[in-house]
Design an enzyme around this catalytic site. Structure first.
Site, PDB file in Angstrom:
ATOM      1  N   HIS A   1     -42.173  -1.814  22.030  1.00  0.00           N
ATOM      2  CA  HIS A   1     -42.433  -1.093  20.787  1.00  0.00           C
ATOM      3  C   HIS A   1     -43.364  -1.929  19.913  1.00  0.00           C
ATOM      4  CE1 HIS A   1     -41.795   1.622  17.468  1.00  0.00           C
ATOM      5  NE2 HIS A   1     -41.442   0.623  16.696  1.00  0.00           N
TER       6      HIS A   1
ATOM      7  N   ASP B   1     -45.334  -1.726  16.403  1.00  0.00           N
ATOM      8  CA  ASP B   1     -45.610  -1.014  15.156  1.00  0.00           C
ATOM      9  C   ASP B   1     -47.111  -1.026  14.906  1.00  0.00           C
ATOM     10  OD1 ASP B   1     -43.017  -0.215  14.350  1.00  0.00           O
ATOM     11  OD2 ASP B   1     -42.562  -2.265  13.771  1.00  0.00           O
TER      12      ASP B   1
ATOM     13  N   ASP C   1     -38.019   4.610  16.391  1.00  0.00           N
ATOM     14  CA  ASP C   1     -37.842   3.736  15.218  1.00  0.00           C
ATOM     15  C   ASP C   1     -38.208   4.410  13.907  1.00  0.00           C
ATOM     16  OD1 ASP C   1     -37.163   1.308  13.999  1.00  0.00           O
ATOM     17  OD2 ASP C   1     -39.214   0.596  14.029  1.00  0.00           O
TER      18      ASP C   1
ATOM     19  N   HIS D   1     -44.875   5.320  11.018  1.00  0.00           N
ATOM     20  CA  HIS D   1     -43.575   5.258  10.349  1.00  0.00           C
ATOM     21  C   HIS D   1     -43.322   4.000   9.522  1.00  0.00           C
ATOM     22  CE1 HIS D   1     -42.447   3.479  14.394  1.00  0.00           C
ATOM     23  NE2 HIS D   1     -41.986   2.567  13.570  1.00  0.00           N
TER      24      HIS D   1
END
Length: 1042
Positions: free
Chosen positions: A264, A266, A376, A581
């Site tokens: 993951h 970001d 997330d 997000h």
């Protein structure tokens, strides 16, 4: 005859035996004689080290041309966000022939190794990657000298927070390389370490009351007995003991864990967008190396935007990813441009996430994604199931609801049903993480924590370092392979998302269904943090909507107009990027905010140019006076007061009527008699002011608070007895940890009404077309507010234009409206519809929603009457008992110490109504507030007559979007997106003035429905909707006249 060797006592003490094995593998204790101390057989320093420091993120070819100066291990470099390139000269000793040789590299920055102009390995101490394998076995004739380059980013895996992870970055931080050497790696010692660590994990995880636990501990203890770290020839016996244990198989009923490699990343968070590009390269090149070395390893990767970055900046790596995808090892998932926020983007923006993402995956990897992957994000809209289904996706994976602060979500595998009835299969990995390290404790938790035991026997297990990248390691894979089918543990298989969901679908007969939103009981401060980002998001969604509509109309009306498809795609992708997000929620560092605000400005600037170009094309060839084109981009007729520009920068008010999705010429100076009652403004002797337009009458006290709001026709008072509306309130806003993210329930206990000074209220516009009053309010010694309260002729709501100069620390500003309405639930607009939430705190599920999100409106209604609160750029809200509250500004200090400081402008509005909010036009009013009529300069003559492109037979259906179909920029095919907004079954006739040749239904990805042909009768199409249904259709326009 010799005496027999002494036999070790069969009775073992649990703790001493456990600790004996722990010390045997410890990196801290007894490394002079334990197994860990034998991982490296020999080592030597690198032959030469030189470096070059730069504030830029240079491509490899430019970097290696720079002037490198001699460097030493331990030299400090920086500051944060700079880059230090190292040239590393290596000479492997001849004595190491036949051995496995690694480069050991340890730094507190993130590193990327380059060899022959290509990235080959990411190295980061935090991600447990500190060695690059130069050769698994050094051959006799193999070159023993080579040059590598190592690019070291001056930031850690999770940024560079000053004192804590989420603190604002320490811009003075320095970095260093603490270790750079060649080493002979002892592979057999490593394998034994993996085995012993797993056996320890089994012993501790299963506990002292489990037979298999003791077997694991006794096996480990016996391995320590037979293994002499100084004598590698003893390793085989120890290895055999471990193999005997791990070879004992589990039963057929064992739970199956689908281990899927993941990283993951970001897209921006505690680091800027540009650093994410390098994080992707560091993480994915490591994953590719693992795929090459482990043919059964499958890696799932989301976010088309990140892949496009790598395609542009690292074409060699991107080609390797595509090759791995053909082998089925690199699996694109998600289907979206980025992993967007699940609450704040509009419905159309969510569709565009999939449209851009799925088209990218199809073009670059040959197929679209079949799973929506959003692990997330801070909650999930109840319209997502329908949007997913419309984009070809029926499977959904996340884990974020495991973060719920109050209530434990009751399922890990279930059907999720949206507000329209669409259902998707949802799976939450029961280990409650997307960054597993592959230890025994995590595997056991995946089984024991599963809340759907008996209904399903398969679970996802996402492994690899995440958030800041890093991804899986070889050690993780080795652990999983060793535990593939061992008695006492779940069965483990290296798997793919497709394999997992196929198994879950086979078992779906007994699964439960969750209806409505997936509300995260945490991080609800993100609905309000960084108000300027929220405002930019709402404005840019509007600008792109308007630019697409006008460009579509220009395409239909002008044979010369070229639809700006490429430019609109670029602008949409910027907006979608900002909806990541950690960006639109405001939970990012200042550098990211600055980038995001620049992207919004680019969208505003380019979007307005596109509007002007389309308006010019619409005016071409039309007779009429030069002047203004008044454009209505909404699908209903509007009569409103509009400020028209005059020469010299002044404005004049005019009452204009514009047909639905069309235009009208600007009114002449001879204004007709007003059909409605003009606005009356009365200033009382006590300093209060009353505004009355014959529809509503609002009375303001001398400090600007609303003491009365009356629906004139019925005489019904809206404000609760003994209360006042437009009451600003301040709260202390100190969360437990996640500063920009969280507002805690206890902040409600610190409510402090802000009291104004009588005498500050003054009349602005004196009536007629518009009446207004304005006032000043000192919020605190450091912050102030000014507000103009505006009522227009014929308008069913009163507007509050607000300007705030905000300089606070850990304060929360809200505005309250106590209503003379009683209802156990309130309605909130979401994407393509609305839902209800309780106004009471009966259960823990109710009071956990003390702060919720909405889009353009919220409404509290009882039978026959209600009050709606509209806004133009806010998202945080609540209704408790009878009090409607809009959240305005926060002041967190991490990860951006400057969050929300400075000047803000926003508008909210209050609309009392008779009957339901649907029948009284609340939805249309909120749209009108957010999509003002456009007064566009006509470069040539403006059309003399009004014109409407589209209209609808029912207000229950909203024509949300008009755009050119994807594909060819020369296409004369339009796509229309409509939705049912009231929550009803309804038939709708769509009337169009465009020259339509063919009409056919399509899905959200603009794929034609083979059975979706729509007959056209007198330029009218009949559509049938169920509650909150979204429908798309393609209109093929007739060729333009020659």
């Amino acid at each position: 005859m010799e005496a027999p060797a002494p036999v070790a006592p069969s009775l073992k003490h649990w703790r001493t035996t456990l600790e004996r094995v722990e010390k045997f593998v410890s990196p801290l204790y007894f490394t002079d004689c334990n197994l860990r101390g034998r991982l490296v057989r020999d080592s030597c320093p690198v032959a030469a080290l030189s470096s070059f420091l730069t504030p830029e993120r240079l491509p490899y070819q430019r970097a290696v041309e720079q002037n490198f100066l001699p460097a030493q291990i331990g030299d400090c470099f920086g500051p944060t966000w700079w880059t230090c390139w190292f040239q590393v000269e290596l000479i492997i000793p001849e004595a190491w022939v036949g051995q496995e040789v690694h480069l050991i590299w340890e730094s507190n920055g993130e590193s990327l190794v380059w060899h022959d102009g290509e990235p080959v390995q990411g190295l980061t101490k935090e991600g447990e990657k500190t060695s690059y394998i130069l050769t698994e076995r050094l051959g006799e004739g193999e070159p023993r000298s080579l040059t590598l380059y190592v690019e070291v980013a001056c930031n850690g895996l999770l940024g560079a927070g000053k004192g804590s992870m989420i603190a604002a970055p320490d811009l003075e931080k320095t970095f260093q390389v603490s270790r750079a050497e060649l080493a002979v790696f002892h592979r057999e010692a490593y394998k034994l370490l993996v085995d012993l660590e797993l056996l320890l994990g089994i012993a501790k995880g299963l506990g002292e009351n489990n037979q298999r636990s003791f077997q694991a501990l006794y096996t480990a203890n016996q391995m320590v007995n037979v293994c002499d770290p100084a004598q590698p020839e003893t390793f085989a016996a120890a290895h055999a003991l471990a193999s005997r244990f791990f070879g004992q198989r589990g039963g057929e009923s064992q739970h199956t864990i689908h281990a899927i490699g993941h990283c993951h990343i970001d897209t921006a968070w505690l680091w800027p967008f540009k650093e994410t590009v390098r994080k992707c390269a560091r993480s994915w090149v490591t994953a590719v190396q693992l795929m090459d070395q482990n043919p059964s390893f499958i890696f799932a990767c989301s976010q088309a935007q990140q892949l496009e970055w790598v395609k542009n900046d690292y074409p060699g790596l991107y080609a390797r990813l595509q090759t791995c995808a053909l082998r089925g090892q690199f699996v694109p998932v998600g289907g979206t441009w980025v992993e967007m926020d699940g609450n704040l983007p509009s419905g159309e923006a969510m569709v565009r996430q999939f449209l851009q993402g799925q088209n990218f995956f199809l073009q670059e990897f040959g197929k679209m994604c079949s799973e929506f992957w959003l692990p997330d994000t801070f909650g999930y809209s109840a319209q997502l199931p329908q949007i997913m289904r419309g984009c070809g996706i029926r499977r959904f994976l996340t884990q974020k609801l495991s973060w719920n602060l109050v209530n434990t979500f009751p399922h890990h595998t279930f059907f999720w049903e949206g507000i329209d009835g669409s259902r998707v299969l949802a799976h939450f990995p029961p280990g409650d993480s997307y960054g597993m390290q592959c230890n025994v404790e995590e595997l056991l938790k995946t089984v024991t924590n599963n809340r759907d035991k008996g209904r399903t026997n398969h679970s996802a297990f996402l492994f690899g370092f995440g958030d800041g990248g890093g991804g899986p390691t070889q050690t993780m894979l080795d652990r999983l392979k060793r535990l593939c089918n061992t008695d006492g543990l779940p069965r483990v298989q290296l798997s793919s998302p497709g394999q997992l969901f196929s198994e879950l679908e086979r078992e779906a007969g007994q699964l439960c269904t969750w209806v409505g939103e997936l509300f995260l009981e945490l991080h609800n401060g993100t609905y309000t943090t960084h108000a300027q980002i929220k405002k930019g998001n709402r404005e840019c969604e509007r600008i792109l909507h308007d630019a697409e509509l006008l460009s579509s109309l220009a395409l239909a009306r002008s044979s010369q107009f070229l639809y700006p498809a490429e430019k609109l795609q670029d602008l949409w992708r910027l907006l979608l990027l900002n909806q990541f997000h950690d960006v639109v929620p405001g939970s990012c560092i200042q550098l990211v905010v600055e980038d995001a605000m620049r992207y919004y400005e680019d969208i505003r600037s380019c979007g307005n140019e596109l509007l002007s170009a389309a308006a010019t094309a619409l005016c071409a060839g039309e007779p009429g006076p030069e002047g203004l084109l008044i454009v209505n981009t909404l699908p209903w007729k509007r009569t409103e007061v509009l400020a028209l520009p005059k020469p010299g920068g002044a404005h004049t008010l005019a009452l204009v009527t514009v047909p639905s999705m069309g235009y009208a010429p600007a009114p002449t100076s001879q204004q007709p008699l007003m059909p409605q009652q003009p606005v009356m403004v009365v200033e009382e002797t006590d300093g209060s002011v009353t505004l009355d337009n014959g529809i509503i009458r609002v009375r303001l006290d001398p400090t600007g608070r609303v003491t009365s709001l009356v629906l004139v026709a019925s005489g019904r008072e809206t404000i609760a007895e003994g209360a006042v509306g437009n009451q600003f309130v301040l709260f202390d806003d100190v969360p437990l940890y996640w500063d920009a993210w969280d507002v805690m329930d206890y902040h409600l206990e610190t409510r402090k009404p802000v009291l104004g000074q009588p005498g500050t209220l003054a009349v602005g516009n004196e009536g007629g077309l518009r009446g207004s009053a304005w006032f000043l309010l000192q919020l605190s010694p450091n912050s102030r507010l000014s507000q103009e309260v505006v009522l227009d002729l014929g308008c069913p709501y009163v507007r509050f234009h607000t300007e705030v100069h905000w300089q606070e620390s850990h304060k929360f500003l809200k505005v309250e409206f106590p209503a003379r309405v009683r209802s156990p639930q309130a309605s909130y607009e979401i994407q393509f519809g609305h839902l209800q939430r309780p106004t009471h705190y009966n259960t823990s599920w109710d009071w956990a929603r003390f702060e919720v999100w909405a889009h353009r409106w919220l409404d509290l209604s009882e039978h026959g009457f209600g009050l709606a609160l509209l806004n133009d750029c806010k998202y945080g809200a609540s209704v408790r008992d009878n009090v409607l509250t809009l959240s305005l500004l926060r002041a967190p200090k991490a990860p951006d110490a400057t969050a929300d400081m400075g000047r803000h402008e926003f508008t909210y509005a209050l609309m009392p109504h008779k009957g339901s909010f649907q029948d009284s036009g609340v939805i249309q009013a909120a749209y009108s507030l957010n999509f003002p009529l456009l007064a566009l300069p006509a470069l040539g003559p403006a059309p003399a007559a009004a014109w409407s492109a589209f209209s609808l037979s029912t207000p229950a259906v909203v024509l949300e979007t008009v755009k050119q179909a994807e594909g060819s920029p020369l296409s004369r095919t339009l796509v229309l997106r409509l939705y049912e907004a009231y929550g009803s079954h309804v038939n709708c006739w769509l009337q169009t003035a465009l020259p339509v040749q063919e009409a056919v239904l399509c899905d959200l990805l603009e794929r034609r429905d083979p059975a979706g042909h729509l007959p056209l009768h007198d330029n009218r199409l009949k559509l049938t909707f169920s509650p909150f249904q979204v429908q798309s259709l393609m209109l093929v326009l007739q060729p333009p006249p020659a």
